[in-house]
Enzyme design. Structure first.
Site, mmCIF file in Angstrom:
data_model
loop_
_atom_site.group_PDB
_atom_site.id
_atom_site.type_symbol
_atom_site.label_atom_id
_atom_site.label_comp_id
_atom_site.label_asym_id
_atom_site.label_seq_id
_atom_site.Cartn_x
_atom_site.Cartn_y
_atom_site.Cartn_z
ATOM 1 N N LYS A 48 0.759 -1.375 0.064
ATOM 2 C CA LYS A 48 -0.137 0.092 0.075
ATOM 3 C C LYS A 48 0.788 1.196 0.125
ATOM 4 C CE LYS A 48 -1.805 2.086 3.446
ATOM 5 N NZ LYS A 48 -2.123 2.699 4.797
ATOM 6 N N ASP B 187 -6.525 1.794 1.076
ATOM 7 C CA ASP B 187 -6.619 1.787 2.549
ATOM 8 C C ASP B 187 -7.713 1.543 3.043
ATOM 9 O OD1 ASP B 187 -8.111 3.809 1.761
ATOM 10 O OD2 ASP B 187 -6.958 5.356 3.003
#
Length: 234
Positions: free
Chosen positions: A136, A154
């Site tokens: 991420k 997220d």
């Protein structure tokens, strides 16, 4: 902690939007938000990478408050190493997990100098060799700094993709894969940022502001999908 739905929630995943509906979803988000700007403030790619590492399980606002004075003094990995872990901690003590994050930042600064000439690398594979940088974080850097149409997932993106039916999935990998298939090319560069902001300010975890939502008529929330989607993602 990784976002993953419980077995009960996974069984309640909504019907996926059609390609035409997905295109309309992003048309509406673009019309409402325009070109999004990062809410993390950093003067250069190295500082932005540091801020993203610090933002795990922390708000962008708290990171900005902590790093504003730090970035007046530190702007390169060389200066970060010279500051040292003990010198960094007072700046970031207000951020969760600051001891572990300080160690990661020192190590990634060393790795940048030794392996990349002090520059932030521009591929996911290289970024993920750095201490404290997962997929991420790497995707956020690739998108914001290098303007690549990748899909960081997220907690907000995960929730919005599941609630709307844009890219439902029981874990982050499934949602990212779904986004890569569903996002039209013309929207790909800013897609994750629109979804993040929509989840942060409108499609919130506990009390979504459905009355303010521009996705009414497209979103599957409230019909077949009733799970909370409020897990946090590092």
């Amino acid at each position: 902690m990784s976002a993953r739905l419980s077995r009960a929630d996974a069984s309640a995943l909504p019907e996926r939007l059609s390609p035409a509906e997905a295109a309309e979803l992003f048309r509406r988000l673009r019309e409402k938000m325009g070109i999004p700007k990062p809410e993390l403030h950093a003067p250069n790619p190295f500082c932005f990478l540091v801020s993203v590492v610090l933002s795990a399980q922390a708000t962008d606002k708290s990171v900005n408050l902590a790093t504003a004075p730090l970035y007046e003094q530190i702007s390169t990995p060389e200066r970060m190493l010279a500051l040292g872990e003990a010198g960094l901690i007072p700046y970031i003590r207000s951020i969760g997990l600051y001891n572990a994050k300080a160690r990661h930042i020192m190590e990634l600064s060393r790795q940048l100098i030794e392996n990349f000439g002090g520059e932030v690398p521009s591929t996911r594979e290289e970024l993920m060799t750095l201490s404290g940088v997962g997929r991420k974080t790497a995707n956020v850097v690739l998108n914001v700094i290098f303007h690549k149409p990748v899909m960081p997932v997220d907690t907000h993106v995960f929730r919005v993709c599941n609630r709307t039916g844009l890219a439902p999935g029981k874990d982050v990998g499934e949602v990212e894969d779904g986004l890569e298939r569903m996002v039209p090319a013309e929207y790909a560069l800013h897609a994750h940022h629109w979804l993040l902001l929509h989840g942060r300010y409108v499609c919130t975890a506990r009390k979504p502001r459905c009355g303010e939502c521009v996705l009414t008529g497209l979103c599957r929330w409230g019909s077949s999908c009733q799970c909370g989607f409020d897990s946090r993602i590092d």
